[in-house]
Design a protein around this motif. Structure first.
Motif, PDB file in Angstrom:
ATOM      1  N   ASP A 236       0.847  -1.192   0.000  1.00  0.00           N
ATOM      2  CA  ASP A 236       0.000   0.000   0.000  1.00  0.00           C
ATOM      3  C   ASP A 236       0.883   1.242   0.000  1.00  0.00           C
ATOM      4  O   ASP A 236       1.624   1.476   0.975  1.00  0.00           O
TER       5      ASP A 236
ATOM      6  N   ALA B 242       0.127   4.163   0.537  1.00  0.00           N
ATOM      7  CA  ALA B 242      -0.293   5.141   1.547  1.00  0.00           C
ATOM      8  C   ALA B 242       0.361   4.862   2.898  1.00  0.00           C
ATOM      9  O   ALA B 242       0.167   5.619   3.847  1.00  0.00           O
TER      10      ALA B 242
ATOM     11  N   LEU C 158      -2.191   5.323  13.223  1.00  0.00           N
ATOM     12  CA  LEU C 158      -2.262   3.902  12.877  1.00  0.00           C
ATOM     13  C   LEU C 158      -0.859   3.308  12.697  1.00  0.00           C
ATOM     14  O   LEU C 158      -0.087   3.765  11.859  1.00  0.00           O
TER      15      LEU C 158
ATOM     16  N   THR D 176       0.578  -0.726  12.404  1.00  0.00           N
ATOM     17  CA  THR D 176       0.254  -2.155  12.454  1.00  0.00           C
ATOM     18  C   THR D 176       1.536  -2.935  12.220  1.00  0.00           C
ATOM     19  O   THR D 176       2.488  -2.410  11.641  1.00  0.00           O
TER      20      THR D 176
ATOM     21  N   THR E 194      -2.061  -4.237  16.117  1.00  0.00           N
ATOM     22  CA  THR E 194      -2.073  -2.802  15.790  1.00  0.00           C
ATOM     23  C   THR E 194      -1.632  -2.017  17.020  1.00  0.00           C
ATOM     24  O   THR E 194      -1.401  -2.591  18.092  1.00  0.00           O
TER      25      THR E 194
ATOM     26  N   ARG F 107      -3.323  -0.478  18.932  1.00  0.00           N
ATOM     27  CA  ARG F 107      -4.267  -0.629  20.047  1.00  0.00           C
ATOM     28  C   ARG F 107      -3.774  -1.659  21.069  1.00  0.00           C
ATOM     29  O   ARG F 107      -4.258  -1.707  22.195  1.00  0.00           O
TER      30      ARG F 107
ATOM     31  N   LEU G 277       0.564   4.788   8.727  1.00  0.00           N
ATOM     32  CA  LEU G 277      -0.132   5.550   7.686  1.00  0.00           C
ATOM     33  C   LEU G 277       0.570   6.884   7.418  1.00  0.00           C
ATOM     34  O   LEU G 277       0.953   7.588   8.353  1.00  0.00           O
TER      35      LEU G 277
ATOM     36  N   GLU H 127      -0.688  10.133   5.987  1.00  0.00           N
ATOM     37  CA  GLU H 127      -1.975  10.725   5.606  1.00  0.00           C
ATOM     38  C   GLU H 127      -1.903  11.284   4.188  1.00  0.00           C
ATOM     39  O   GLU H 127      -2.853  11.221   3.428  1.00  0.00           O
ATOM     40  N   ARG H 128      -0.756  11.830   3.852  1.00  0.00           N
ATOM     41  CA  ARG H 128      -0.502  12.335   2.508  1.00  0.00           C
ATOM     42  C   ARG H 128       1.008  12.291   2.296  1.00  0.00           C
ATOM     43  O   ARG H 128       1.758  12.154   3.269  1.00  0.00           O
TER      44      ARG H 128
ATOM     45  N   ARG I  26     -11.079   1.651  10.755  1.00  0.00           N
ATOM     46  CA  ARG I  26     -10.474   2.859  11.324  1.00  0.00           C
ATOM     47  C   ARG I  26      -9.870   3.718  10.207  1.00  0.00           C
ATOM     48  O   ARG I  26     -10.027   4.929  10.196  1.00  0.00           O
ATOM     49  N   VAL I  27      -9.189   3.071   9.288  1.00  0.00           N
ATOM     50  CA  VAL I  27      -8.639   3.735   8.100  1.00  0.00           C
ATOM     51  C   VAL I  27      -8.828   2.789   6.934  1.00  0.00           C
ATOM     52  O   VAL I  27      -8.661   1.577   7.096  1.00  0.00           O
TER      53      VAL I  27
ATOM     54  N   THR J  60      -8.032   2.402   2.503  1.00  0.00           N
ATOM     55  CA  THR J  60      -7.336   3.003   1.359  1.00  0.00           C
ATOM     56  C   THR J  60      -7.787   2.324   0.069  1.00  0.00           C
ATOM     57  O   THR J  60      -8.173   1.153   0.069  1.00  0.00           O
TER      58      THR J  60
ATOM     59  N   THR K 155      -6.661   7.739   0.770  1.00  0.00           N
ATOM     60  CA  THR K 155      -7.013   7.167   2.064  1.00  0.00           C
ATOM     61  C   THR K 155      -8.360   7.730   2.508  1.00  0.00           C
ATOM     62  O   THR K 155      -8.797   8.778   2.006  1.00  0.00           O
TER      63      THR K 155
ATOM     64  N   GLN L  12      -8.933   9.287   4.998  1.00  0.00           N
ATOM     65  CA  GLN L  12      -8.740  10.598   5.615  1.00  0.00           C
ATOM     66  C   GLN L  12      -8.596  11.705   4.575  1.00  0.00           C
ATOM     67  O   GLN L  12      -8.711  12.882   4.899  1.00  0.00           O
ATOM     68  N   ASP L  13      -8.281  11.317   3.321  1.00  0.00           N
ATOM     69  CA  ASP L  13      -8.125  12.310   2.248  1.00  0.00           C
ATOM     70  C   ASP L  13      -9.451  12.673   1.585  1.00  0.00           C
ATOM     71  O   ASP L  13      -9.535  13.668   0.869  1.00  0.00           O
TER      72      ASP L  13
ATOM     73  N   ARG M 290      -8.128  -1.684   0.979  1.00  0.00           N
ATOM     74  CA  ARG M 290      -7.603  -2.219   2.236  1.00  0.00           C
ATOM     75  C   ARG M 290      -8.295  -1.556   3.410  1.00  0.00           C
ATOM     76  O   ARG M 290      -8.415  -0.318   3.453  1.00  0.00           O
TER      77      ARG M 290
ATOM     78  N   TYR N 128      -8.062  -1.141   7.333  1.00  0.00           N
ATOM     79  CA  TYR N 128      -7.164  -1.335   8.469  1.00  0.00           C
ATOM     80  C   TYR N 128      -7.934  -1.223   9.775  1.00  0.00           C
ATOM     81  O   TYR N 128      -8.757  -0.342   9.938  1.00  0.00           O
ATOM     82  N   ASP N 129      -7.617  -2.158  10.665  1.00  0.00           N
ATOM     83  CA  ASP N 129      -8.236  -2.167  11.989  1.00  0.00           C
ATOM     84  C   ASP N 129      -9.762  -2.171  11.817  1.00  0.00           C
ATOM     85  O   ASP N 129     -10.470  -1.334  12.364  1.00  0.00           O
TER      86      ASP N 129
END
Lengths: 191, 209
Positions: A70, A72, A98, A100, A115, A117, A166, A168-169, B120-121, B123, B143, B145-146, B182, B184-185
């Motif tokens: 991935d 991202a 995040l 994992t 994760t 968590r 992650l 985010e960008r 949770r997230v 993509t 994602t 979030q985007d 995908r 996640y969590d």
């Protein structure tokens, strides 16, 4: 001229066809089962020949990415070999970021995953051990104090920990890199 | 054992005959093994594995991130160097067809839309059929979030070879491609078999050039 009867020729053809099918099937099954152990491009083979064991490496997404990874996420890897002792992965986890990770054996088995968590009090403290190392660790535990570390029994001596976080960008790569770089992976000589 | 059986059904051997028979057996074994390896190659390069779930256009190997992984999927991943998501990390799906079952073609425009997956997230990524990136563009992955959302619980992503407003993923000028989703969590569970097509986004084709 051959004196072989058509019936005998037919039975020979069936017999040899059966032999061919049996050998081909056995070869097919053996090669499928052996593939995870011998594949030169398997993730374990790649990491084990590229990175020294017991150090955490943050992978450069421009040059180092597995198929279907991935983009991202930013990845880090720690190759381990428990021959000389358990391996501990520890470090802080930022709230709500995040992270994992999966633990994989040298035979491409994912034997554990988690994760952020699972972190206790904002920290990872994970120990990978063999059964013998786990027995020794439990024998030396103080019964009055709860075990703080997360102990994970491994099915093989060798493997790797694959950690992802992650981004985010694309511009948030430095923060993601800092999150992964804050983790350490090291072998413990005695447990 | 094979030699014994051969001797039983063949005439009494002479020296020359024995050499021929051994050469025949050697060639037979070699040919059979090549056949077996050829089947392995085809199964690992063109197959999908046996323990595969189809949910709408999405395909997933639910046990790939566990010790119960099925041998063909495991061999395929080892051969390609793919690293599966562990079951606690999340779950991944791939799609090579749209929701109507038509192969994905980069000369078309697609929409990925629907209710937000429970994770949770999550993509969405565009990849080549071999799992490699389609190029260096930053517009091959989004994602959760985007995303720009028109309503709180649903979304729409446009896949096109030219820039589109709001949520856009860039397709190459032509050829086939894969969509990876995908989660996640995620609170969804693949192992229970309870996942329905409505839990995952739809892939609708808008038009083709």
């Amino acid at each position: 001229m051959s004196s072989t009867s058509p019936a005998r020729t037919s039975s020979r053809f069936i017999f040899w066809g059966f032999v061919v099918l049996t050998i081909a099937t056995a070869t097919h099954i053996a090669s499928v089962l052996l593939m995870p152990h011998v594949a030169p491009k398997s993730a374990y083979q790649h990491f084990a020949t590229t990175y020294p064991a017991h150090h955490l490496f943050v992978l450069d997404p421009q040059t180092e990415h597995a198929p279907f990874d991935d983009p991202a996420l930013l990845h880090a890897v720690c190759v381990f070999d428990l021959s000389d002792g358990p391996v501990r992965l520890r470090g802080p986890v930022a709230a709500d970021e995040l992270v994992t990770m999966s633990m994989q054996s040298d035979a491409s088995d994912v034997f554990y995953s988690l994760t952020d968590r699972s972190a206790q009090q904002g920290r990872f403290d994970i120990v990978l051990l063999t059964q013998a190392q786990l027995d020794r660790a439990e024998a030396s535990d103080n019964e009055d104090e709860p075990v703080q570390e997360q102990r994970i029994l491994t099915p093989s001596l060798k493997g790797f920990i694959y950690i992802q976080t992650l981004m985010e960008r694309p511009s948030s790569r430095p923060e993601a890199q800092a999150r992964l770089s804050a983790l350490t992976c090291a072998q413990e000589r005695a447990h | 054992m094979i030699l014994t059986l051969w001797c039983r059904i063949s005439r009494p051997p002479k020296n020359e005959l024995i050499v021929r028979q051994l050469a025949f057996l050697f060639a037979l074994c070699l040919g059979s093994m090549c056949l077996g390896l050829g089947i392995t190659y085809l199964a690992l390069t063109r197959g999908q594995g046996f323990d595969v779930l189809h949910i709408g256009p999405w395909v997933s190997a639910p046990k790939s991130g566990t010790l119960d992984i099925e041998p063909y999927t495991k061999a395929m991943m080892a051969r390609s160097g793919q690293i599966p998501l562990g079951i606690a990390e999340g779950m991944s799906f791939s799609a090579s067809r749209d929701s109507q079952g038509r192969p994905l073609n980069a000369s078309c425009v697609y929409h990925i839309s629907g209710a937000e997956p429970s994770a949770r997230v999550w993509t969405v990524t565009l990849l080549g059929r071999d799992g490699q990136a389609l190029g260096n563009s930053d517009h091959h992955s989004l994602t959760s979030q985007d995303l720009v959302r028109m309503s709180p619980s649903s979304f729409d992503i446009t896949l096109a070879s030219y820039a589109r407003p709001l949520n856009w993923l860039a397709l190459p000028k032509g050829g086939s491609f894969l969509i990876m989703l995908r989660l996640y969590d995620s609170s969804l569970s693949l192992s229970s078999g309870a996942l329905r097509a409505s839990d995952l986004p739809r892939i609708e084709r808008e038009s083709c050039s």
